[in-house]
Scaffold this motif. Structure first.
Motif, short mmCIF file in Angstrom:
data_model
loop_
_atom_site.label_atom_id
_atom_site.label_comp_id
_atom_site.label_asym_id
_atom_site.label_seq_id
_atom_site.Cartn_x
_atom_site.Cartn_y
_atom_site.Cartn_z
N ALA A 135 85.41 -24.84 27.55
CA ALA A 135 85.41 -24.66 26.10
C ALA A 135 86.31 -25.69 25.42
O ALA A 135 86.19 -25.96 24.23
N GLY A 136 87.23 -26.26 26.19
CA GLY A 136 88.15 -27.28 25.66
C GLY A 136 89.06 -27.77 26.76
O GLY A 136 89.07 -27.20 27.87
N PHE A 137 89.80 -28.82 26.47
CA PHE A 137 90.76 -29.30 27.47
C PHE A 137 91.86 -30.10 26.80
O PHE A 137 91.72 -30.55 25.65
N TYR A 138 92.98 -30.24 27.50
CA TYR A 138 94.02 -31.16 27.06
C TYR A 138 94.71 -31.77 28.27
O TYR A 138 94.63 -31.20 29.39
N GLU B 213 93.70 -25.11 17.24
CA GLU B 213 95.08 -24.71 16.98
C GLU B 213 95.63 -23.92 18.17
O GLU B 213 96.77 -24.15 18.60
N PHE B 214 94.83 -23.02 18.71
CA PHE B 214 95.26 -22.24 19.88
C PHE B 214 95.61 -23.17 21.04
O PHE B 214 96.67 -23.04 21.68
N LEU B 215 94.72 -24.14 21.32
CA LEU B 215 94.94 -25.04 22.46
C LEU B 215 96.13 -25.96 22.22
O LEU B 215 96.91 -26.23 23.13
N LEU B 216 96.29 -26.42 20.97
CA LEU B 216 97.43 -27.29 20.66
C LEU B 216 98.74 -26.53 20.86
O LEU B 216 99.68 -27.04 21.48
N LEU B 217 98.81 -25.30 20.36
CA LEU B 217 100.04 -24.50 20.54
C LEU B 217 100.31 -24.25 22.02
O LEU B 217 101.46 -24.27 22.47
#
Ligand SMILES: CC(C)(COP(=O)(O)OP(=O)(O)OC[C@H]1O[C@@H](n2cnc3c(N)ncnc32)[C@H](O)[C@@H]1OP(=O)(O)O)[C@@H](O)C(=O)NCCC(=O)NCCS
Length: 173
Positions: free
Chosen positions: A61-64, A110-114
């Motif tokens: 769903a996303g990654f960092y 925002e959730f993933l950044l936090l």
């Protein structure tokens, strides 16, 4: 830390062979290609730690990514640079971050950044880091400005947030 939107519960976990990287699409081909072709190599070679947002341990769903980096005070805004030494300052690079196109605009960025900032802050208590730095892709700069990052004077796409500010978010005491 798990987060629920609708009926699915999402979690963040280190990239592994179970994750279907090929199906990920965020609308920025460079970031899709990075996850498909480069991310696991960077992980194996200790060049980047890669974390995946997923509901089922398969679909991405996303990654960092996070890596150690350094920055010179001369390349920071004056108000942040004062009192910093002239030698390279340790920082944490948020190298890449993306949310699947189908999930954008629902708070997951925002959730993933936090999540990434908290991980960077926890890590900085073992290996010091003065700030988190991001080189924003076109269109994402406003997202980071909105999330309290400060642009650097020499590179308009490079933004920073001091670890002290991150600490205040998670440990306000
Ligand atoms: C940039 C990105 C990570 C943002 O994630 P997202 O899930 O779409 O964003 P969110 O829904 O969490 O948005 C959080 C807040 O930021 C704002 N925001 C999101 N993207 C924005 C943008 N590009 N410009 C300005 N504000 C933005 C939203 O309006 C929202 O504000 P609100 O809480 O007041 O409604 C995502 O759109 C993405 O992956 N884009 C493509 C890849 C990319 O550019 N990655 C960044 C590489 S550096």
């Amino acid at each position: 830390m798990a987060q629920k939107i609708g009926s699915a519960e999402y979690r963040v976990e280190p990239l592994g062979p179970n994750h279907d990287r090929a199906a990920f699409s965020c609308g920025v081909s460079e970031l899709d290609a990075y996850l498909k072709r480069q991310a696991s190599q960077d992980l194996k070679r200790n060049l980047a730690a890669v974390f995946i947002l997923t509901a089922d341990g398969k679909n991405v769903a996303g990654f960092y990514t996070l890596s150690a980096h350094s920055i010179l005070a001369a390349n920071l805004p004056n108000d942040l640079a004062k009192k910093l030494p002239r030698y390279p300052i340790p920082v944490t690079l948020l190298g890449r971050m993306a949310i699947a196109q189908s999930l954008q605009g629902q708070g997951w960025g925002e959730f993933l950044l936090l999540h990434a900032l908290k991980r960077a802050w926890i890590g900085s208590r073992q290996v010091a880091s003065w700030a988190v730095v991001v080189d924003a892709k076109a269109g994402a700069r406003e997202f980071y400005l909105y999330q309290d990052f400060t642009p650097t004077p020499d590179r308009p796409d490079r933004l920073v947030i001091p670890m002290k500010a991150i600490e205040r978010m998670f440990d306000p005491s």
